[in-house]
Scaffold this active site. Structure first.
Site, PDB file in Angstrom:
ATOM      1  CB  SER A 180      -0.895   0.021   1.243  1.00 52.17           C
ATOM      2  OG  SER A 180      -1.534   1.274   1.397  1.00 52.17           O
ATOM      3  CE1 TYR A 193      -4.811  -2.000   4.809  1.00 50.70           C
ATOM      4  CE2 TYR A 193      -3.831   0.146   4.385  1.00 50.70           C
ATOM      5  CZ  TYR A 193      -4.356  -1.042   3.919  1.00 50.70           C
ATOM      6  OH  TYR A 193      -4.417  -1.269   2.565  1.00 50.70           O
TER       7      TYR A 193
END
Length: 288
Positions: A180, A193
């Site tokens: 990500s 996250y």
């Protein structure tokens, strides 16, 4: 771009479950462009994709199948999305199977790989792709339960599935991890996250070094804001409406715009690439 939604806004919507359901999204994500023509770059190769029922995973499954690969997907409990993914591949003349289970369970990962090897006669490509996220305003709002759940899904699952797959991989095999943009830029509301995505980045670099002498390449794709079921399942209606507007392109991407990066890395086109990250993020992402 043919049939790729370039809108800078989405309809306000929210799903009260993780992971989300693709068929419940408006509009549904674009998984593959109608004009995408495969060229047998993955002919007869055998791929396993975790989280392959929807979002980026489904898009990768469609593109791999269009390039001639046999595809297996692992999904948690989104049976309708998984069935549609398999059916769509089969309608286009491809071969696909779906395996239900939670990759946080090491035994499930072991059994899933065995099923793939039995069905396809081997395994050549592993795509680690599962993820969950839970936005919180403050670090103190992240409970021990949330922290454990996020890490167990986002990085433990990658470890377990890779450990299960490695005995079946050989020279020329490929591992691709979904990272990500948050591992590079961080995210104030997705601290846990983002930390898992940083771990995936280190996992990718380290595994590439560990496996290079076996002829196994390991790389990462680091998407920015992509229109997947994780978005309405994670954010409020108002946040969904403006999702992706903070990129240089001022819009979110579609899974169909990410999946070709996986094809490139999985094919011989990427034969001199290992321990690297491909960024697909609309020019940079700065959070909601």
């Amino acid at each position: 771009m043919d049939n790729v939604n370039e809108s800078k806004q989405f309809f306000p919507q929210h799903q009260n479950r993780l992971p989300g359901i693709q068929s419940a999204m408006t509009p549904e994500p674009v998984s593959i462009r109608p004009n995408y023509t495969g060229s047998n770059r993955l002919l007869d190769r055998r791929a396993l994709i975790s989280g392959g029922d929807s979002g980026i995973g489904r898009a990768v499954a469609y593109h791999f199948a269009r390039e001639g690969a046999k595809v297996a997907i692992i999904y948690k409990d989104e049976s309708q999305d998984a069935a549609e993914t398999v059916a769509q591949i089969e309608r286009n003349g491809g071969t696909a199977i779906a395996i239900a289970g939670d990759c946080r369970d090491k035994l499930l990962c072991d059994r899933a790989v065995v099923k793939v090897v039995e069905a396809f006669g081997g395994l050549d490509i592993l795509v680690n792709n599962i993820a969950e996220q839970h936005p919180q305003e403050n670090l103190s709002d992240i409970t021990e339960h949330q922290l454990r759940e996020t890490f167990e899904t986002n990085i433990f699952g990658y470890f377990f599935l890779t450990q299960a797959a490695l005995p079946h991989l050989s020279s020329g095999s490929v591992i691709i991890n979904t990272g990500s943009v948050t591992s590079f830029r961080g995210s104030a509301r997705l601290i846990d996250y983002s930390a898992t995505k940083g771990a995936i980045q280190a996992f990718t670099f380290s595994l590439a070094q560990a496996l290079v002498k076996r002829g196994i390449r390991v790389n990462e794709v680091a998407p920015g804001p992509i229109w997947t079921p994780l978005i309405p399942a994670s954010f409020s209606e108002e946040e969904v409406e403006r999702f992706g507007s903070n990129t240089l392109m001022e819009r979110a991407g579609q899974p169909a715009e990410v999946a070709p990066a996986y094809v490139f890395l999985a094919s011989d086109d990427g034969s001199y690439i290992t321990g690297q990250v491909i960024h697909v993020n609309g020019g940079g992402y700065f959070g909601l």
